[in-house]
Design a protein around this motif. Structure first.
Motif, short mmCIF file in Angstrom:
data_model
loop_
_atom_site.label_atom_id
_atom_site.label_comp_id
_atom_site.label_asym_id
_atom_site.label_seq_id
_atom_site.Cartn_x
_atom_site.Cartn_y
_atom_site.Cartn_z
N LYS A 1 -3.87 0.04 -2.39
CA LYS A 1 -2.48 0.10 -1.92
C LYS A 1 -1.77 1.35 -2.44
O LYS A 1 -1.15 2.08 -1.69
CB LYS A 1 -1.70 -1.16 -2.38
N GLU B 1 -5.62 1.58 -13.36
CA GLU B 1 -4.19 1.89 -13.26
C GLU B 1 -3.54 0.91 -12.32
O GLU B 1 -3.11 1.25 -11.22
CB GLU B 1 -4.01 3.33 -12.75
N GLY C 1 -6.48 -3.56 -6.80
CA GLY C 1 -7.58 -2.58 -6.72
C GLY C 1 -8.08 -2.31 -5.31
O GLY C 1 -9.10 -1.64 -5.13
N SER C 2 -7.35 -2.77 -4.28
CA SER C 2 -7.86 -2.59 -2.91
C SER C 2 -7.42 -1.26 -2.29
O SER C 2 -7.88 -0.91 -1.20
CB SER C 2 -7.41 -3.76 -2.02
N SER D 1 -0.83 -1.43 -10.70
CA SER D 1 0.64 -1.53 -10.64
C SER D 1 0.99 -2.95 -11.04
O SER D 1 0.49 -3.90 -10.43
CB SER D 1 1.12 -1.26 -9.22
N1 LIG Z 1 -9.31 5.12 0.65
C1 LIG Z 1 -9.68 5.43 -0.60
N2 LIG Z 1 -10.45 6.51 -0.83
C2 LIG Z 1 -10.82 6.86 -2.08
N3 LIG Z 1 -10.50 6.15 -3.18
C3 LIG Z 1 -9.75 5.05 -3.03
C4 LIG Z 1 -9.30 4.63 -1.74
N4 LIG Z 1 -8.59 3.52 -1.89
C5 LIG Z 1 -8.58 3.25 -3.20
N5 LIG Z 1 -9.26 4.16 -3.89
C6 LIG Z 1 -9.47 4.19 -5.35
O1 LIG Z 1 -9.64 2.85 -5.77
C7 LIG Z 1 -8.98 2.61 -7.00
C8 LIG Z 1 -7.96 1.46 -6.87
O2 LIG Z 1 -6.99 1.83 -5.93
P1 LIG Z 1 -5.44 1.54 -6.12
O3 LIG Z 1 -4.98 1.78 -7.51
O4 LIG Z 1 -4.74 2.26 -5.05
O5 LIG Z 1 -5.44 -0.04 -5.84
P2 LIG Z 1 -4.19 -0.99 -5.75
O6 LIG Z 1 -4.42 -1.87 -4.58
O7 LIG Z 1 -2.91 -0.23 -5.75
O8 LIG Z 1 -4.36 -1.84 -7.07
P3 LIG Z 1 -3.21 -2.62 -7.92
O9 LIG Z 1 -2.69 -3.69 -7.02
O10 LIG Z 1 -3.96 -3.16 -9.05
O11 LIG Z 1 -2.19 -1.61 -8.26
C9 LIG Z 1 -8.31 3.91 -7.38
O12 LIG Z 1 -9.14 4.60 -8.29
C10 LIG Z 1 -8.23 4.67 -6.07
O13 LIG Z 1 -8.26 6.07 -6.28
#
Ligand SMILES: Nc1ncnc2c1ncn2[C@@H]1O[C@H](COP(=O)(O)OP(=O)(O)OP(=O)(O)O)[C@@H](O)[C@H]1O
Length: 649
Positions: free
Chosen positions: A372, A490, A369-370, A492
């Motif tokens: 990525k 959502e 959720g950070s 990954s």
């Molecule tokens: N820089 C940003 N600006 C706006 N919204 C963001 C930003 N970074 C993340 N988000 C929002 O925060 C939420 C979590 O982000 P994301 O799914 O990219 O996390 P993740 O690190 O890929 O998590 P996971 O490891 O669980 O897949 C999403 O709703 C995304 O749209």
């Protein structure tokens, strides 16, 4: 003023004492006169009694009486008048005493002060303020001078190191591009050193008072002398202090302006220093690390919204921990407001490298959720596309611009690493695979002789435009494992690996370069308690954590320069072998949450990212001469059973 009041009080006291004495004397006299009056009236009564006994005596007495009366009436009348006078004096004294007592009780009437002493008080006050400000400024100058000197020494060292490296025989014969890079870094460093030298000169001048604008430091000491003597006896003294005060105020303003300018210069020099340092580190082959702080999420805001992460400058981030703030340095720091475009601008250079024949890897790392996936892929609606779709466009933009000099071939494979199994996201669906001979092959990670990692058995598809590449990416995305967790709706559940190979044939000399761009969206590290993972999700989480822990071990071994690096412990580390400590130009984006409630995970991510920054890669351009490229082509044709003619050589 106090002395004046005391002397006036003394006068009043002595006046009061003498008045009291007089009052006592007057009272004694009044007593005496009253005694006299009492005695004479007693005598008169006795005589009247005697008169009643003898009329002759009475007549004589009566005749004698007026004489006696006239004799005794004179002193009585005088005594009465004196009594009245004394009483009057008594009342007067009593009134005076009352006034004196009241005057003693009431505050002293204002004593008109000479204008000079009024001015003096203000002047002394201001002079003290100026002196203390001057002392503060001196201390600040000392501090700044010390910091600048240290920075200067560091910059000179860096310059020496770079010059020595430049003079090494191997580097003299390096390619034109490398030499250009060295030379531009050299000139940048020389400029930095010059900047520090100028700042040092200015600081020294200010400190010693040699600068023509502010060499009147004597005025400060003169004023301190005057104040040290304690008194400024004359109006002339006051005037001179006033003049010096004005002078000092001017100088103070100048010094403050100067200080502001120096602080500004110093800050910008510090930022430049970090920038050049990063450039030099980059040239040495160090992995570049960007830090991206995402905005506070709704759930974090609901938990209180306390923010524990702060960007200090473009290259530093501070985290507020229970043991105080902790600072981390990166190649660039992006705050919540930074757009996808801004992030990509700093990444663009690497796309060019991949086209030039380098092995390039860009990967996102961070807790679940950070941000990525947002960084690498973008949002779901693609209103804010991330690095992957932007790279597809950038590749074909560069190809279009160079099409007159090069012939390009772009192909890609896309994989996910799910539960420690590599899955080909471009492979045909299972039903089709049964029908296609050779399809649904096992994907294995291999390295070629140059150390470049490739996925053997993965479906590799060609693309002739950004749209085609994006279509392949969408196809792969549809096959990915994504599910909702407590931390991310959502999330990954796998690591996504998108590999784009760019082959470019130089139309002038026939040489062929082969670059590879690996774009990796890692699954997020997570704690089961926080994500609420159960059953198969728990298995996924364990597998993700296991592979990330293996990645952590590789990072630790590389940053500590250990002789053995445990790449083989996980498929993830095998996939990333050429990107970490290999021959790739690598960029890591560490994604973090700003919230205090994720403090522990944020610190862990930042510590890992700092270790990654210490890893050195040995990037090489993969280019083959026309002859070797031709021979390879012949071998391929022969292997596939085709005939080869002599003119093919
Ligand atoms: N820089 C940003 N600006 C706006 N919204 C963001 C930003 N970074 C993340 N988000 C929002 O925060 C939420 C979590 O982000 P994301 O799914 O990219 O996390 P993740 O690190 O890929 O998590 P996971 O490891 O669980 O897949 C999403 O709703 C995304 O749209």
């Amino acid at each position: 003023m106090l002395e004046l009041f005391c002397s006036r009080l003394d006068v009043l006291h002595s006046h009061q004492a003498s008045t009291l004495q007089e009052l006592q004397m007057a009272r004694q006299e009044v007593g005496k006169v009253q005694e006299m009056l009492t005695a004479s009236s007693r005598e008169q009564r006795e005589e009247e009694e005697e008169e009643a006994e003898s009329s002759e005596k009475k007549t004589r007495s009566a005749e004698q009486q007026p004489a006696a009366c006239s004799e005794s009436g004179g002193p009585l009348e005088g005594a009465a008048a004196r009594l009245e006078g004394l009483k009057e004096s008594l009342y007067q004294k009593e009134r005076e005493i009352t006034e004196l007592l009241e005057a003693q009780r009431s505050p002293a009437p204002p004593v008109p002060q000479p204008p000079c002493s009024v001015l003096l008080k203000g002047v002394i006050h201001k002079a003290h303020a100026v002196c203390s400000a001057a002392a503060e400024t001196r201390a600040l100058l000392d501090r700044m001078s010390e910091e600048n000197r240290a920075a200067l020494v560091q910059a000179r060292d860096e310059l020496d190191r770079l010059q020595t490296a430049h003079e090494e025989p191997g580097n003299q014969t390096a390619g034109r591009e490398r030499v250009d890079e060295y030379e531009s870094a050299l000139s940048l460093l020389e400029e930095t050193v010059r900047g520090f030298e100028v700042s040092q000169l200015a600081l020294d001048c200010i400190k010693t008072g040699e600068s023509p604008e502010i060499n009147d430091c004597d005025a400060v000491s003169e004023l301190e002398d005057i104040l040290g003597r304690g008194t400024i006896p004359t109006a002339d003294g006051v005037k001179s202090v006033g003049q010096q005060l004005l002078l000092l105020q001017d100088q103070l303003k100048q010094v403050k302006d100067e200080k502001k300018k120096i602080v500004e210069n110093y800050t910008s020099e510090r930022t430049m220093r970090k920038k050049y340092y990063n450039m030099v580190e980059d040239m040495k082959g160090k992995i570049r690390v960007f830090c991206r702080i995402r905005p506070l999420s709704r759930s974090e805001a609901a938990q209180g919204g306390a923010v524990a992460v702060e960007k200090i400058d473009d290259y530093s981030v501070a985290v507020e921990t229970p043991r105080g703030p902790r600072e981390f340095q990166f190649d660039k720091v992006f705050v919540a407001e930074a757009s996808q475009e801004q992030l990509f601008q700093d990444t663009n250079r690497l796309i060019q490298s991949a086209i030039d024949g380098y092995n390039v890897c860009i990967f996102a790392y961070g807790q679940t959720g950070s941000g990525k996936t947002f960084t690498m892929v973008g949002d779901k609606e693609q209103k804010n596309p991330g690095i992957m779709p932007r790279s597809f466009n950038a590749i074909f933009d560069i190809i279009r611009d160079s099409s007159s000099k090069f012939l390009f071939k772009v192909s890609a494979y896309m994989l996910e690493l799910y539960n420690d199994r590599l899955q080909d996201l471009l492979a045909p669906p299972a039903a089709d695979a049964m029908a296609l001979p050779g399809a649904a092959r096992r994907v294995e990670i291999k390295r070629n002789r140059k150390g470049v990692v490739f996925a053997q058995g993965a479906e590799t598809k060609e693309a002739s435009s950004a749209q085609e590449l994006y279509a392949l990416f969408q196809q792969a995305g549809a096959n990915r494992h994504i599910s909702a967790t407590k931390m991310n709706v959502e999330s990954s559940r796998s690591h996504l690996i998108v590999c784009i190979m760019v082959e470019s044939r130089n139309l002038t000399n026939g040489s062929v370069s082969t670059g590879k761009l690996s774009l990796v969206d890692l699954a997020g590290s997570e704690r089961a308690a926080k994500t609420g993972a159960k059953d198969h999700q728990l298995k996924e989480a364990n597998s993700i954590n296991k592979s990330l822990s293996a990645l952590g071990d590789v990072i630790s071994a590389l940053s500590a320069e250990l002789p053995h690096v445990p790449y083989r412990n996980s498929k993830l580390t095998q996939v990333m072998q050429d990107s970490l400590g290999g021959n790739a130009k690598t960029l890591m984006i560490v994604n973090i949450s700003p919230s205090e409630c994720n403090l522990e995970e944020t610190l862990t991510s930042l510590v890992y990212a700092t270790r990654v920054k210490a890893i050195t890669n040995h990037a090489q351009r993969h280019v083959e001469s026309k002859e070797i490229a031709q021979l390879k082509e012949v071998i391929l044709r022969l292997r596939s059973g085709q005939t080869v003619e002599e003119e093919d050589f």
